[in-house]
Motif scaffolding. Structure first.
Motif, PDB file in Angstrom:
ATOM      1  N   GLY A   1       0.789  -1.206   0.000  1.00  0.00           N
ATOM      2  CA  GLY A   1       0.000   0.000   0.000  1.00  0.00           C
ATOM      3  C   GLY A   1       0.830   1.269   0.000  1.00  0.00           C
ATOM      4  O   GLY A   1       2.063   1.248   0.046  1.00  0.00           O
ATOM      5  N   THR A   2       0.106   2.367  -0.041  1.00  0.00           N
ATOM      6  CA  THR A   2       0.707   3.702  -0.048  1.00  0.00           C
ATOM      7  C   THR A   2       0.069   4.541   1.042  1.00  0.00           C
ATOM      8  O   THR A   2      -1.151   4.483   1.238  1.00  0.00           O
ATOM      9  N   ILE A   3       0.868   5.288   1.755  1.00  0.00           N
ATOM     10  CA  ILE A   3       0.337   6.262   2.699  1.00  0.00           C
ATOM     11  C   ILE A   3       0.503   7.649   2.090  1.00  0.00           C
ATOM     12  O   ILE A   3       1.571   8.002   1.596  1.00  0.00           O
ATOM     13  N   ARG A   4      -0.590   8.406   2.099  1.00  0.00           N
ATOM     14  CA  ARG A   4      -0.582   9.763   1.550  1.00  0.00           C
ATOM     15  C   ARG A   4      -0.845  10.732   2.700  1.00  0.00           C
ATOM     16  O   ARG A   4      -1.891  10.658   3.348  1.00  0.00           O
ATOM     17  N   ILE A   5       0.096  11.601   2.926  1.00  0.00           N
ATOM     18  CA  ILE A   5       0.052  12.491   4.086  1.00  0.00           C
ATOM     19  C   ILE A   5      -0.067  13.926   3.623  1.00  0.00           C
ATOM     20  O   ILE A   5       0.710  14.397   2.789  1.00  0.00           O
ATOM     21  N   GLY A   6      -1.042  14.633   4.150  1.00  0.00           N
ATOM     22  CA  GLY A   6      -1.170  16.070   3.919  1.00  0.00           C
ATOM     23  C   GLY A   6      -0.662  16.798   5.147  1.00  0.00           C
ATOM     24  O   GLY A   6      -1.250  16.681   6.227  1.00  0.00           O
ATOM     25  N   GLN A   7       0.413  17.554   4.991  1.00  0.00           N
ATOM     26  CA  GLN A   7       1.078  18.133   6.162  1.00  0.00           C
ATOM     27  C   GLN A   7       1.366  19.609   5.948  1.00  0.00           C
ATOM     28  O   GLN A   7       1.690  20.047   4.845  1.00  0.00           O
ATOM     29  N   SER A   8       1.272  20.362   7.008  1.00  0.00           N
ATOM     30  CA  SER A   8       1.626  21.781   6.985  1.00  0.00           C
ATOM     31  C   SER A   8       3.122  21.938   7.216  1.00  0.00           C
ATOM     32  O   SER A   8       3.806  20.994   7.583  1.00  0.00           O
ATOM     33  N   GLY A   9       3.615  23.153   6.975  1.00  0.00           N
ATOM     34  CA  GLY A   9       5.000  23.460   7.286  1.00  0.00           C
ATOM     35  C   GLY A   9       5.952  23.397   6.118  1.00  0.00           C
ATOM     36  O   GLY A   9       7.127  23.748   6.268  1.00  0.00           O
ATOM     37  N   GLY A  10       5.495  22.959   4.960  1.00  0.00           N
ATOM     38  CA  GLY A  10       6.377  22.891   3.801  1.00  0.00           C
ATOM     39  C   GLY A  10       6.546  24.256   3.150  1.00  0.00           C
ATOM     40  O   GLY A  10       5.694  25.125   3.245  1.00  0.00           O
ATOM     41  N   ALA A  11       7.683  24.435   2.465  1.00  0.00           N
ATOM     42  CA  ALA A  11       7.972  25.701   1.790  1.00  0.00           C
ATOM     43  C   ALA A  11       8.884  25.444   0.608  1.00  0.00           C
ATOM     44  O   ALA A  11       9.587  24.426   0.553  1.00  0.00           O
ATOM     45  N   VAL A  12       8.897  26.381  -0.327  1.00  0.00           N
ATOM     46  CA  VAL A  12       9.750  26.233  -1.505  1.00  0.00           C
ATOM     47  C   VAL A  12      11.223  26.284  -1.124  1.00  0.00           C
ATOM     48  O   VAL A  12      12.083  25.870  -1.909  1.00  0.00           O
ATOM     49  N   SER A  13      11.528  26.768   0.058  1.00  0.00           N
ATOM     50  CA  SER A  13      12.912  26.842   0.523  1.00  0.00           C
ATOM     51  C   SER A  13      13.377  25.563   1.209  1.00  0.00           C
ATOM     52  O   SER A  13      14.524  25.476   1.661  1.00  0.00           O
ATOM     53  N   ASP A  14      12.527  24.540   1.297  1.00  0.00           N
ATOM     54  CA  ASP A  14      12.892  23.294   1.962  1.00  0.00           C
ATOM     55  C   ASP A  14      14.126  22.670   1.314  1.00  0.00           C
ATOM     56  O   ASP A  14      14.276  22.666   0.097  1.00  0.00           O
ATOM     57  N   SER A  15      14.985  22.120   2.155  1.00  0.00           N
ATOM     58  CA  SER A  15      16.245  21.536   1.699  1.00  0.00           C
ATOM     59  C   SER A  15      16.462  20.191   2.377  1.00  0.00           C
ATOM     60  O   SER A  15      15.910  19.919   3.456  1.00  0.00           O
ATOM     61  N   LEU A  16      17.273  19.352   1.733  1.00  0.00           N
ATOM     62  CA  LEU A  16      17.653  18.080   2.339  1.00  0.00           C
ATOM     63  C   LEU A  16      18.711  18.246   3.417  1.00  0.00           C
ATOM     64  O   LEU A  16      19.030  17.294   4.128  1.00  0.00           O
ATOM     65  N   ASP A  17      19.250  19.433   3.547  1.00  0.00           N
ATOM     66  CA  ASP A  17      20.282  19.707   4.548  1.00  0.00           C
ATOM     67  C   ASP A  17      19.662  19.648   5.943  1.00  0.00           C
ATOM     68  O   ASP A  17      18.823  20.482   6.286  1.00  0.00           O
ATOM     69  N   PRO A  18      20.041  18.676   6.760  1.00  0.00           N
ATOM     70  CA  PRO A  18      19.413  18.566   8.084  1.00  0.00           C
ATOM     71  C   PRO A  18      19.669  19.770   8.980  1.00  0.00           C
ATOM     72  O   PRO A  18      18.925  19.986   9.940  1.00  0.00           O
ATOM     73  N   ALA A  19      20.685  20.563   8.688  1.00  0.00           N
ATOM     74  CA  ALA A  19      20.923  21.771   9.472  1.00  0.00           C
ATOM     75  C   ALA A  19      19.807  22.787   9.274  1.00  0.00           C
ATOM     76  O   ALA A  19      19.612  23.675  10.105  1.00  0.00           O
ATOM     77  N   SER A  20      19.057  22.659   8.174  1.00  0.00           N
ATOM     78  CA  SER A  20      17.985  23.612   7.871  1.00  0.00           C
ATOM     79  C   SER A  20      16.618  23.127   8.323  1.00  0.00           C
ATOM     80  O   SER A  20      15.634  23.844   8.197  1.00  0.00           O
TER      81      SER A  20
END
Length: 520
Positions: free
Chosen positions: A41-60
């Motif tokens: 199966g697949t889990i589909r999550i709708g979540q707040s807090g995302g932004a176009v500035s999101d990065s994979l850098d864990p420091a951010s």
């Protein structure tokens, strides 16, 4: 087990089950579907807090789908379980010296990255050092300042030396910034790879839009990572997020509007997932910026907010009153005996007059990105304050980029914290004078001295006294209004199932992708 006892044992796991109310279901929550875990199966999550500035850098990392996704792609040395324990994850165990200053951490030999490479001590060292560099702006940098040395003891053991003992070190290792990613040959962190040792691989990342994950067949951790795929959508608008759940576009959403709980509960295929925890709203004021540099202005504002009305109208009773410090009633060292601050116009006017004002005009930045009901909170605060001669002009900021462009940038804003599993972590992250996330610019030498002393104190009674004084200092001198604590309320449909959920954050401590499973 008390702290003196655990220091005499070889491995460490601290329990805070009763303290955080971990995994406790509220009376109106439906029982969890009794489906046995299974792959698919697949889990589909709708979540707040995302932004176009999101990065994979864990420091951010701050919040949002990218953090939830990377906690499925990666692991930490430790994780917080449904009982509030800091339990080993990539670590086989946590072995402290007698004074809790040196921690020896053997690693799980079976853990491998998504490209098949085995986890080594160098990866853990790089993952921690990434946040410790002179140029680092990581939110966990100040917390890691206590580490004086990290070294390998062979390929599969890491030794951490601290400047002084810290009984809560495994909780630090569970911080979501400290996910373990591969090291480059030069010892730096290869966060750009998007690789981790978790149960999923990163298939797509469209910042502020969607993150797609795919399950690994070779995941080392038994009984986890059940879904074949996961889709995490950024849906910052609360109404749109709830609509997506109602229409079946997503299976799970975070931060449900309390005003529509009855609507969701009336749907036979939907259930609430509500637990108590340490989440709280906050209104920080820059203590080095007029007029907030005057403690009497800060006290005037703290007496000019109607907490009871906020709790009833904003949270509909799903929370607890705040007392201008971040330690929740569920926390172990919560000072329940402190007088509860209430709405008191006379005291507000008194402190305003002591600051040399009869009236005051302020601008408060607000956005729903700062937590469910934040703008409504600001509107009520404006009404409360107006009655004592404080005129608050509300500046409604865009939700997108709020945490990048407004928070830590403007002197009077709405904020929100998921809280931390220990008092030391919460105080160190936000209230220490040198913290990167000191959102109120508050500095108090006595507080910082107590913070260091309490961290190493093994006598529980003395530690309780220290944390009590620190709560008083925050309440009476600090630069943050903490009006109320919130329950975590998520919602899911009947296509997904789960066991007991953690209460350290929304969405099962942001670990639902790994922990939940398909119910169809």
């Amino acid at each position: 087990m008390n702290r003196r006892d655990f220091l005499q044992t070889g491995a460490y796991s601290v329990g805070t089950a009763g303290l955080l109310g971990a995994g406790s279901s509220l009376p109106f929550a439906r029982p969890v579907r009794a489906a046995s875990p299974k792959h698919g199966g697949t889990i589909r999550i709708g979540q707040s807090g995302g932004a176009v500035s999101d990065s994979l850098d864990p420091a951010s990392f701050a919040s949002g789908p990218i953090v939830t996704a990377m906690l499925a792609v990666c692991n930490n040395l430790a994780e917080i379980d449904a009982d509030g324990n800091a339990v080993p994850e990539l670590a086989e165990s946590f072995n402290p010296s007698a004074d809790a200053r040196v921690w020896t951490v053997p690693l799980r030999s079976e853990a491998r990255f998504g490209d098949g490479r085995a986890l080594t001590a160098s990866d853990v060292i790089a993952s921690f050092n990434h946040h410790r560099g002179a140029d680092s702006t990581s939110g966990v940098k100040s917390l890691l300042a206590q580490i004086t040395d990290i070294r390998a003891d062979g390929p599969n053991t890491v030794v951490f030396e601290l400047e002084s003992g810290n009984a809560d070190f495994p909780f630090i290792a569970a911080d979501y910034h400290l996910v373990v990613m591969p090291a480059n040959p030069d010892g730096s962190l290869n966060w750009q790879s998007g690789l981790g040792t978790g149960g999923y691989t990163l298939e797509e990342h469209d910042p502020g839009v969607i993150v797609r994950l795919k399950r690994r067949d070779d995941y080392w951790k038994a009984g986890r990572a059940w879904f074949d795929t996961a889709e995490l959508l950024t849906i910052n608008d609360l109404t749109a997020r709830q609509s997506a759940l109602l229409t079946g576009e997503v299976d799970v959403i975070n931060s449900v509007d309390r005003h529509v709980l009855h609507l969701l509960e009336s749907q036979p295929n939907l259930s609430l997932v509500e637990v108590t925890g340490t989440a709280h709203s906050a209104i920080p004021m820059f203590c080095d910026t007029p007029p907030f540099d005057d403690v009497n202005v800060r006290l005037a504002l703290k007496h000019a907010i109607g907490r009871t009305e906020l709790l009833e109208k904003i949270l509909l009773g799903h929370g607890a009153l705040g007392n201008d410090h971040p330690i929740a009633p569920a926390n172990r060292f919560h000072a329940a005996d402190l007088e509860q601050r209430t709405y008191d116009p006379d005291k507000a006017r008194y402190h305003l007059k002591k600051a040399g004002h009869t009236r005051l005009e302020l601008t408060l930045s607000a956005a729903d990105a700062a937590g469910t009901g934040s703008v409504d909170l600001a509107v009520l605060f404006r009404e409360h304050a107006a009655a004592v001669g404080i005129e608050i002009d509300l500046l409604h900021e865009p939700d997108d980029g709020y945490w990048t462009n407004v928070w830590l940038k403007k002197p009077f804003v709405l904020s929100y914290w998921n809280g931390r599993p220990t008092e030391d972590l919460m105080f160190s992250t936000v209230y220490a004078g040198d913290s990167e996330w000191n959102e109120s610019h508050w500095r108090n030498d006595r507080f910082d001295t107590l913070l260091s002393a309490a961290r190493t104190e093994l006598n529980e009674d003395l530690r309780r006294e220290m944390y009590r004084e620190m709560q008083i200092l925050c309440r009476d001198d600090g630069g943050t209004i903490v009006p109320m604590f919130l329950n975590y309320i998520d919602a899911r449909n009947d296509k997904v199932a789960h066991g007991p959920v953690a209460s350290d954050r929304f969405l099962d401590g942001w670990k639902l992708v790994e922990r939940w499973w398909s119910a169809v």
